[in-house]
Design an enzyme around this catalytic site. Structure first.
Site, PDB file in Angstrom:
ATOM      1  N   PHE A  16       0.832  -1.207   0.000  1.00 51.44           N
ATOM      2  CA  PHE A  16       0.000   0.000   0.000  1.00 51.44           C
ATOM      3  C   PHE A  16       0.872   1.265   0.000  1.00 51.44           C
ATOM      4  CE2 PHE A  16      -2.274   2.749   3.338  1.00 51.44           C
ATOM      5  CZ  PHE A  16      -2.908   3.534   2.386  1.00 51.44           C
ATOM      6  N   THR A  40       2.673  -9.902   1.401  1.00 49.79           N
ATOM      7  CA  THR A  40       1.446  -9.127   1.627  1.00 49.79           C
ATOM      8  C   THR A  40       1.229  -8.092   0.529  1.00 49.79           C
ATOM      9  OG1 THR A  40       2.636  -7.610   3.093  1.00 49.79           O
ATOM     10  CG2 THR A  40       1.464  -9.433   4.147  1.00 49.79           C
ATOM     11  N   VAL A  62      13.896  -9.033   1.676  1.00 50.10           N
ATOM     12  CA  VAL A  62      15.026  -8.229   2.186  1.00 50.10           C
ATOM     13  C   VAL A  62      15.606  -8.756   3.494  1.00 50.10           C
ATOM     14  CG1 VAL A  62      14.311  -6.103   1.027  1.00 50.10           C
ATOM     15  CG2 VAL A  62      13.554  -6.535   3.376  1.00 50.10           C
ATOM     16  N   SER A  80       7.143  -4.655   5.152  1.00 45.89           N
ATOM     17  CA  SER A  80       6.717  -5.299   6.406  1.00 45.89           C
ATOM     18  C   SER A  80       5.225  -5.572   6.334  1.00 45.89           C
ATOM     19  CB  SER A  80       6.957  -4.395   7.627  1.00 45.89           C
ATOM     20  OG  SER A  80       6.420  -5.014   8.788  1.00 45.89           O
ATOM     21  N   TYR A 150       5.683  -7.123  15.821  1.00 47.38           N
ATOM     22  CA  TYR A 150       5.768  -5.932  14.966  1.00 47.38           C
ATOM     23  C   TYR A 150       6.399  -4.786  15.756  1.00 47.38           C
ATOM     24  CZ  TYR A 150       4.064  -2.210  11.808  1.00 47.38           C
ATOM     25  OH  TYR A 150       3.948  -1.142  10.942  1.00 47.38           O
ATOM     26  N   LYS A 154      10.062  -3.051  15.079  1.00 51.68           N
ATOM     27  CA  LYS A 154      10.172  -1.651  14.665  1.00 51.68           C
ATOM     28  C   LYS A 154      11.016  -0.850  15.663  1.00 51.68           C
ATOM     29  CE  LYS A 154       7.636  -1.535  10.823  1.00 51.68           C
ATOM     30  NZ  LYS A 154       8.183  -1.121   9.531  1.00 51.68           N
ATOM     31  N   THR A 180      -2.826   4.984   8.488  1.00 52.18           N
ATOM     32  CA  THR A 180      -2.939   5.623   7.176  1.00 52.18           C
ATOM     33  C   THR A 180      -3.920   4.833   6.323  1.00 52.18           C
ATOM     34  OG1 THR A 180      -0.657   6.338   7.377  1.00 52.18           O
ATOM     35  CG2 THR A 180      -1.594   6.416   5.171  1.00 52.18           C
TER      36      THR A 180
END
Ligand code: UDP
Length: 329
Positions: A16, A40, A62, A80, A150, A154, A180
Protein backbone atom coordinates in the site's frame (compact mmCIF):
# COMPACT_ATOMS: atom_id res chain seq x y z
CA UNK A 1 24.39 19.63 -18.23
CA UNK A 2 21.31 18.18 -16.60
CA UNK A 3 21.66 16.71 -13.09
CA UNK A 4 21.75 12.90 -13.11
CA UNK A 5 18.55 11.12 -12.24
CA UNK A 6 18.46 10.10 -8.55
CA UNK A 7 18.33 6.34 -7.99
CA UNK A 8 15.98 5.18 -5.26
CA UNK A 9 15.41 1.72 -3.78
CA UNK A 10 11.96 1.24 -2.25
CA UNK A 11 11.32 -1.97 -0.31
CA UNK A 12 7.73 -3.09 0.09
CA UNK A 13 7.15 -1.53 -3.33
CA UNK A 14 4.09 -3.64 -4.14
CA UNK A 15 2.40 -2.79 -0.86
CA UNK A 16 0.00 0.00 0.00
CA UNK A 17 2.49 2.68 1.09
CA UNK A 18 5.40 1.40 -0.98
CA UNK A 19 3.46 1.62 -4.24
CA UNK A 20 2.36 5.19 -3.53
CA UNK A 21 5.98 6.09 -2.76
CA UNK A 22 7.08 4.55 -6.07
CA UNK A 23 4.55 6.79 -7.84
CA UNK A 24 5.86 9.84 -6.02
CA UNK A 25 9.53 9.22 -6.76
CA UNK A 26 8.76 8.45 -10.41
CA UNK A 27 6.85 11.76 -10.56
CA UNK A 28 9.93 13.47 -9.08
CA UNK A 29 11.97 12.19 -12.04
CA UNK A 30 13.87 9.48 -10.14
CA UNK A 31 14.92 6.02 -11.28
CA UNK A 32 12.98 3.75 -8.93
CA UNK A 33 13.97 0.20 -8.01
CA UNK A 34 11.05 -1.49 -6.31
CA UNK A 35 11.64 -4.60 -4.20
CA UNK A 36 9.03 -6.88 -2.63
CA UNK A 37 8.67 -10.56 -1.70
CA UNK A 38 4.93 -10.33 -2.46
CA UNK A 39 3.87 -11.93 0.83
CA UNK A 40 1.45 -9.13 1.63
CA UNK A 41 2.08 -6.92 -1.41
CA UNK A 42 0.34 -7.25 -4.76
CA UNK A 43 1.87 -6.64 -8.20
CA UNK A 44 -1.42 -5.07 -9.24
CA UNK A 45 -0.42 -2.02 -7.20
CA UNK A 46 2.60 -1.34 -9.43
CA UNK A 47 1.42 -2.85 -12.71
CA UNK A 48 1.12 0.64 -14.20
CA UNK A 49 4.82 1.29 -13.46
CA UNK A 50 6.23 -1.90 -14.98
CA UNK A 51 6.37 -0.53 -18.51
CA UNK A 52 8.28 2.59 -17.51
CA UNK A 53 11.91 2.93 -18.47
CA UNK A 54 12.80 4.30 -15.06
CA UNK A 55 11.14 1.63 -12.96
CA UNK A 56 12.56 -1.80 -12.18
CA UNK A 57 11.17 -4.51 -9.94
CA UNK A 58 13.07 -7.11 -7.93
CA UNK A 59 11.14 -10.02 -6.39
CA UNK A 60 13.22 -10.45 -3.25
CA UNK A 61 12.93 -10.93 0.50
CA UNK A 62 15.03 -8.23 2.19
CA UNK A 63 15.59 -10.33 5.29
CA UNK A 64 18.07 -12.19 3.05
CA UNK A 65 21.23 -10.48 1.69
CA UNK A 66 20.24 -7.60 -0.60
CA UNK A 67 22.15 -6.78 -3.76
CA UNK A 68 21.32 -3.99 -6.17
CA UNK A 69 23.67 -3.14 -9.06
CA UNK A 70 24.69 0.45 -9.71
CA UNK A 71 24.54 3.54 -7.58
CA UNK A 72 21.85 4.42 -5.05
CA UNK A 73 21.05 7.85 -3.67
CA UNK A 74 18.14 6.93 -1.41
CA UNK A 75 16.75 3.80 0.22
CA UNK A 76 13.24 3.72 1.71
CA UNK A 77 12.58 0.62 3.80
CA UNK A 78 8.82 0.01 3.73
CA UNK A 79 8.70 -3.78 3.53
CA UNK A 80 6.72 -5.30 6.41
CA UNK A 81 3.36 -6.84 7.14
CA UNK A 82 1.37 -3.96 8.64
CA UNK A 83 -1.83 -5.43 9.96
CA UNK A 84 -2.42 -7.21 13.29
CA UNK A 85 -3.95 -10.28 11.59
CA UNK A 86 -0.82 -10.60 9.44
CA UNK A 87 1.44 -10.48 12.51
CA UNK A 88 -0.45 -13.47 13.88
CA UNK A 89 -0.13 -15.43 10.65
CA UNK A 90 3.52 -14.61 9.95
CA UNK A 91 5.09 -13.53 13.24
CA UNK A 92 8.63 -14.68 12.45
CA UNK A 93 8.75 -12.98 9.05
CA UNK A 94 7.31 -9.84 10.65
CA UNK A 95 10.20 -9.87 13.13
CA UNK A 96 12.80 -10.63 10.49
CA UNK A 97 11.91 -8.00 7.92
CA UNK A 98 12.33 -5.09 10.33
CA UNK A 99 15.38 -6.55 12.13
CA UNK A 100 17.48 -8.61 9.67
CA UNK A 101 15.96 -6.70 6.75
CA UNK A 102 16.81 -3.34 8.28
CA UNK A 103 20.35 -4.53 8.99
CA UNK A 104 20.82 -5.64 5.37
CA UNK A 105 19.51 -2.34 4.02
CA UNK A 106 21.66 -0.27 6.39
CA UNK A 107 24.64 -2.26 5.16
CA UNK A 108 23.61 -1.62 1.56
CA UNK A 109 23.21 2.10 2.32
CA UNK A 110 26.77 2.17 3.68
CA UNK A 111 28.23 0.49 0.63
CA UNK A 112 26.30 2.75 -1.76
CA UNK A 113 26.75 5.90 0.38
CA UNK A 114 22.99 6.32 0.17
CA UNK A 115 20.66 8.12 2.55
CA UNK A 116 18.18 5.69 4.13
CA UNK A 117 14.71 6.37 5.54
CA UNK A 118 13.07 3.62 7.57
CA UNK A 119 9.34 3.21 8.14
CA UNK A 120 8.76 3.10 11.86
CA UNK A 121 5.35 3.31 13.44
CA UNK A 122 3.10 4.69 16.14
CA UNK A 123 3.21 1.09 17.44
CA UNK A 124 6.55 1.92 19.08
CA UNK A 125 4.34 3.77 21.60
CA UNK A 126 2.33 0.57 22.23
CA UNK A 127 -0.79 1.17 24.33
CA UNK A 128 0.28 4.72 25.16
CA UNK A 129 0.06 6.31 28.59
CA UNK A 130 0.90 9.72 27.11
CA UNK A 131 -1.66 11.39 24.87
CA UNK A 132 -1.25 12.68 22.22
CA UNK A 133 2.03 10.89 21.51
CA UNK A 134 5.16 13.02 21.18
CA UNK A 135 8.44 11.69 19.81
CA UNK A 136 10.12 11.86 23.22
CA UNK A 137 7.65 9.37 24.72
CA UNK A 138 9.29 5.92 25.01
CA UNK A 139 6.13 3.87 24.83
CA UNK A 140 4.28 1.08 26.57
CA UNK A 141 4.80 -2.11 24.58
CA UNK A 142 4.16 -5.72 25.61
CA UNK A 143 7.16 -7.48 24.02
CA UNK A 144 5.64 -10.96 24.21
CA UNK A 145 2.05 -10.15 23.22
CA UNK A 146 0.64 -10.84 19.74
CA UNK A 147 1.55 -7.36 18.50
CA UNK A 148 5.02 -7.51 20.04
CA UNK A 149 6.51 -9.10 16.91
CA UNK A 150 5.77 -5.93 14.97
CA UNK A 151 6.25 -3.36 17.71
CA UNK A 152 9.54 -4.73 18.97
CA UNK A 153 10.93 -5.28 15.48
CA UNK A 154 10.17 -1.65 14.66
CA UNK A 155 11.78 -0.52 17.92
CA UNK A 156 14.85 -2.58 17.04
CA UNK A 157 14.75 -1.01 13.56
CA UNK A 158 14.96 2.45 15.13
CA UNK A 159 17.80 1.41 17.46
CA UNK A 160 19.79 -0.20 14.64
CA UNK A 161 19.24 2.79 12.35
CA UNK A 162 20.40 5.21 15.05
CA UNK A 163 23.47 3.06 15.72
CA UNK A 164 24.43 3.16 12.04
CA UNK A 165 24.04 6.91 12.14
CA UNK A 166 26.10 7.49 15.28
CA UNK A 167 28.70 4.74 14.73
CA UNK A 168 29.10 4.82 10.94
CA UNK A 169 27.94 8.38 10.25
CA UNK A 170 25.30 7.06 7.85
CA UNK A 171 22.64 9.52 6.71
CA UNK A 172 19.45 8.15 8.26
CA UNK A 173 15.83 9.24 8.68
CA UNK A 174 13.11 7.65 10.83
CA UNK A 175 9.42 8.27 10.22
CA UNK A 176 6.84 7.13 12.78
CA UNK A 177 3.74 6.46 10.75
CA UNK A 178 0.27 6.60 12.30
CA UNK A 179 -2.82 4.86 10.88
CA UNK A 180 -2.94 5.62 7.18
CA UNK A 181 -5.63 4.83 4.62
CA UNK A 182 -6.34 5.21 0.94
CA UNK A 183 -6.58 3.38 -2.37
CA UNK A 184 -4.61 0.08 -2.66
CA UNK A 185 -5.14 -1.05 0.92
CA UNK A 186 -5.74 -4.79 0.84
CA UNK A 187 -9.44 -5.39 1.28
CA UNK A 188 -8.91 -8.49 3.44
CA UNK A 189 -5.95 -7.23 5.45
CA UNK A 190 -8.08 -7.03 8.60
CA UNK A 191 -7.50 -3.37 9.29
CA UNK A 192 -10.49 -1.38 10.35
CA UNK A 193 -11.10 0.71 7.23
CA UNK A 194 -10.95 -2.05 4.60
CA UNK A 195 -12.83 -4.31 7.03
CA UNK A 196 -15.73 -1.82 7.41
CA UNK A 197 -15.89 -0.81 3.75
CA UNK A 198 -15.65 -4.45 2.60
CA UNK A 199 -18.45 -5.41 4.97
CA UNK A 200 -20.64 -2.53 3.75
CA UNK A 201 -20.04 -3.47 0.10
CA UNK A 202 -20.85 -7.15 0.73
CA UNK A 203 -23.96 -6.31 2.75
CA UNK A 204 -22.55 -7.63 6.03
CA UNK A 205 -22.74 -6.07 9.49
CA UNK A 206 -19.79 -3.93 10.55
CA UNK A 207 -17.67 -5.63 13.23
CA UNK A 208 -16.61 -3.34 16.06
CA UNK A 209 -13.98 -4.87 18.34
CA UNK A 210 -14.61 -4.00 22.00
CA UNK A 211 -17.16 -1.29 22.79
CA UNK A 212 -15.86 1.03 20.05
CA UNK A 213 -14.56 3.65 22.49
CA UNK A 214 -10.92 3.13 21.45
CA UNK A 215 -9.59 5.93 19.25
CA UNK A 216 -7.42 6.18 16.16
CA UNK A 217 -6.36 9.13 13.98
CA UNK A 218 -6.47 8.40 10.26
CA UNK A 219 -4.20 10.04 7.70
CA UNK A 220 -4.87 10.00 3.96
CA UNK A 221 -2.04 8.38 2.02
CA UNK A 222 -1.20 11.43 -0.15
CA UNK A 223 -0.57 13.51 2.97
CA UNK A 224 1.63 10.80 4.42
CA UNK A 225 3.71 10.52 1.24
CA UNK A 226 4.27 14.27 1.23
CA UNK A 227 5.44 14.16 4.87
CA UNK A 228 7.82 11.28 4.12
CA UNK A 229 9.24 13.03 1.07
CA UNK A 230 9.91 16.19 3.06
CA UNK A 231 11.51 14.23 5.90
CA UNK A 232 13.83 12.40 3.50
CA UNK A 233 14.94 15.73 2.03
CA UNK A 234 15.45 17.30 5.47
CA UNK A 235 18.59 16.94 7.57
CA UNK A 236 16.88 15.68 10.72
CA UNK A 237 17.92 12.26 12.03
CA UNK A 238 15.62 11.79 15.03
CA UNK A 239 12.25 10.05 14.71
CA UNK A 240 9.38 12.20 13.40
CA UNK A 241 5.65 11.49 13.77
CA UNK A 242 3.74 11.75 10.51
CA UNK A 243 0.00 11.33 10.81
CA UNK A 244 -3.28 13.19 11.01
CA UNK A 245 -4.17 14.39 14.51
CA UNK A 246 -7.94 14.30 13.78
CA UNK A 247 -8.92 11.64 16.34
CA UNK A 248 -12.11 9.56 16.27
CA UNK A 249 -13.53 6.61 18.21
CA UNK A 250 -13.94 3.38 16.26
CA UNK A 251 -17.69 3.51 17.05
CA UNK A 252 -18.03 6.93 15.41
CA UNK A 253 -15.83 5.79 12.55
CA UNK A 254 -18.24 2.91 11.87
CA UNK A 255 -21.09 5.44 11.73
CA UNK A 256 -19.13 7.51 9.19
CA UNK A 257 -18.63 4.44 6.99
CA UNK A 258 -22.33 3.54 7.27
CA UNK A 259 -23.23 7.07 6.11
CA UNK A 260 -20.63 7.11 3.35
CA UNK A 261 -21.65 3.78 1.88
CA UNK A 262 -25.38 4.11 2.51
CA UNK A 263 -25.46 0.54 3.81
CA UNK A 264 -28.52 -0.57 5.75
CA UNK A 265 -26.40 -2.96 7.83
CA UNK A 266 -25.85 -2.41 11.55
CA UNK A 267 -22.84 -2.71 13.80
CA UNK A 268 -22.08 -5.87 15.78
CA UNK A 269 -19.64 -6.15 18.67
CA UNK A 270 -16.77 -8.63 18.91
CA UNK A 271 -14.18 -9.07 21.67
CA UNK A 272 -11.31 -6.58 21.69
CA UNK A 273 -8.04 -8.22 20.57
CA UNK A 274 -5.27 -8.51 23.18
CA UNK A 275 -3.14 -5.36 23.69
CA UNK A 276 -5.31 -3.27 21.34
CA UNK A 277 -4.26 0.34 22.06
CA UNK A 278 -7.03 2.35 23.74
CA UNK A 279 -6.13 5.64 22.14
CA UNK A 280 -3.78 6.96 19.52
CA UNK A 281 -3.18 10.47 18.24
CA UNK A 282 0.02 11.92 16.82
CA UNK A 283 1.47 15.14 18.16
CA UNK A 284 2.81 16.61 14.91
CA UNK A 285 4.38 19.78 16.34
CA UNK A 286 7.84 18.55 15.27
CA UNK A 287 6.78 17.77 11.68
CA UNK A 288 5.10 21.18 11.44
CA UNK A 289 8.23 22.99 12.66
CA UNK A 290 10.84 20.94 10.86
CA UNK A 291 9.14 20.15 7.59
CA UNK A 292 6.43 22.80 7.34
CA UNK A 293 4.13 19.81 6.89
CA UNK A 294 0.61 19.11 8.01
CA UNK A 295 -2.19 17.02 6.53
CA UNK A 296 -4.35 18.70 3.90
CA UNK A 297 -6.98 16.06 3.12
CA UNK A 298 -9.78 15.84 5.68
CA UNK A 299 -11.41 12.52 6.50
CA UNK A 300 -14.61 13.15 4.53
CA UNK A 301 -12.63 13.79 1.34
CA UNK A 302 -10.11 10.99 1.96
CA UNK A 303 -12.85 8.47 2.69
CA UNK A 304 -14.72 9.39 -0.51
CA UNK A 305 -11.57 8.80 -2.56
CA UNK A 306 -10.87 5.53 -0.80
CA UNK A 307 -14.46 4.33 -1.19
CA UNK A 308 -14.29 5.07 -4.94
CA UNK A 309 -11.29 2.76 -5.14
CA UNK A 310 -12.94 -0.09 -3.24
CA UNK A 311 -16.11 0.29 -5.33
CA UNK A 312 -14.02 -0.25 -8.46
CA UNK A 313 -12.88 -3.73 -7.33
CA UNK A 314 -14.33 -6.77 -9.04
CA UNK A 315 -16.81 -9.08 -7.33
CA UNK A 316 -14.10 -11.74 -7.07
CA UNK A 317 -11.78 -9.31 -5.31
CA UNK A 318 -14.56 -8.23 -2.99
CA UNK A 319 -15.32 -11.79 -1.88
CA UNK A 320 -11.74 -13.08 -1.93
CA UNK A 321 -10.82 -14.60 1.42
CA UNK A 322 -7.22 -14.63 2.59
CA UNK A 323 -6.35 -18.29 1.99
CA UNK A 324 -2.62 -17.79 1.58
CA UNK A 325 -0.36 -20.40 3.11
CA UNK A 326 2.86 -19.23 4.68
CA UNK A 327 6.16 -20.95 5.35
CA UNK A 328 6.87 -21.34 9.05
CA UNK A 329 10.17 -19.48 9.00
N1 UDP B 1 -11.21 -2.87 14.58
C1 UDP B 1 -12.59 -3.06 14.66
N2 UDP B 1 -13.20 -3.85 13.71
C2 UDP B 1 -12.52 -4.47 12.71
C3 UDP B 1 -11.13 -4.26 12.61
C4 UDP B 1 -10.50 -3.46 13.55
O1 UDP B 1 -13.25 -2.52 15.55
O2 UDP B 1 -13.17 -5.18 11.91
C5 UDP B 1 -10.56 -2.01 15.58
C6 UDP B 1 -9.28 -2.58 16.21
O3 UDP B 1 -9.59 -3.41 17.31
C7 UDP B 1 -8.56 -1.32 16.61
C8 UDP B 1 -8.95 -0.31 15.53
O4 UDP B 1 -10.13 -0.84 14.91
O5 UDP B 1 -9.02 -0.84 17.85
C9 UDP B 1 -7.90 -0.13 14.45
O6 UDP B 1 -7.48 -1.39 14.04
P1 UDP B 1 -6.47 -1.65 12.87
O7 UDP B 1 -6.28 -3.14 12.78
O8 UDP B 1 -6.94 -0.95 11.67
O9 UDP B 1 -5.10 -0.96 13.28
P2 UDP B 1 -4.30 -0.71 14.65
O10 UDP B 1 -4.37 0.75 14.82
O11 UDP B 1 -4.96 -1.43 15.81
O12 UDP B 1 -2.95 -1.23 14.39
Amino acid sequence: MSTPRKRVLITGAAGFLGSHLCDRFIAEGCHVIGMDNLITGDLKNIEHLMKLEHFEFYHHDVSKFVFVPGELDYILHFASPASPIDYLKIPIQTLKVSSLGTHNLLGLARVKKARILVASTSEVYGDPTVHPQTEDYWGNVNPIGPRGVYDEAKRFMEAMTMAYHTYHGLETRIVRIFNTYGPRMRLNDGRVLPAFIGQALRGEDLTIFGDGSQTRSFCFVDDLVEGIYRLLMSDYTGPVNVGNPQEITIGDFAEEIIKLTGTSQKVVYHPLPQDDPKQRQPDITLARQLLGWEPKVDRAEGLRRTYDYFKSLTRDELYKKDHRQFDKK
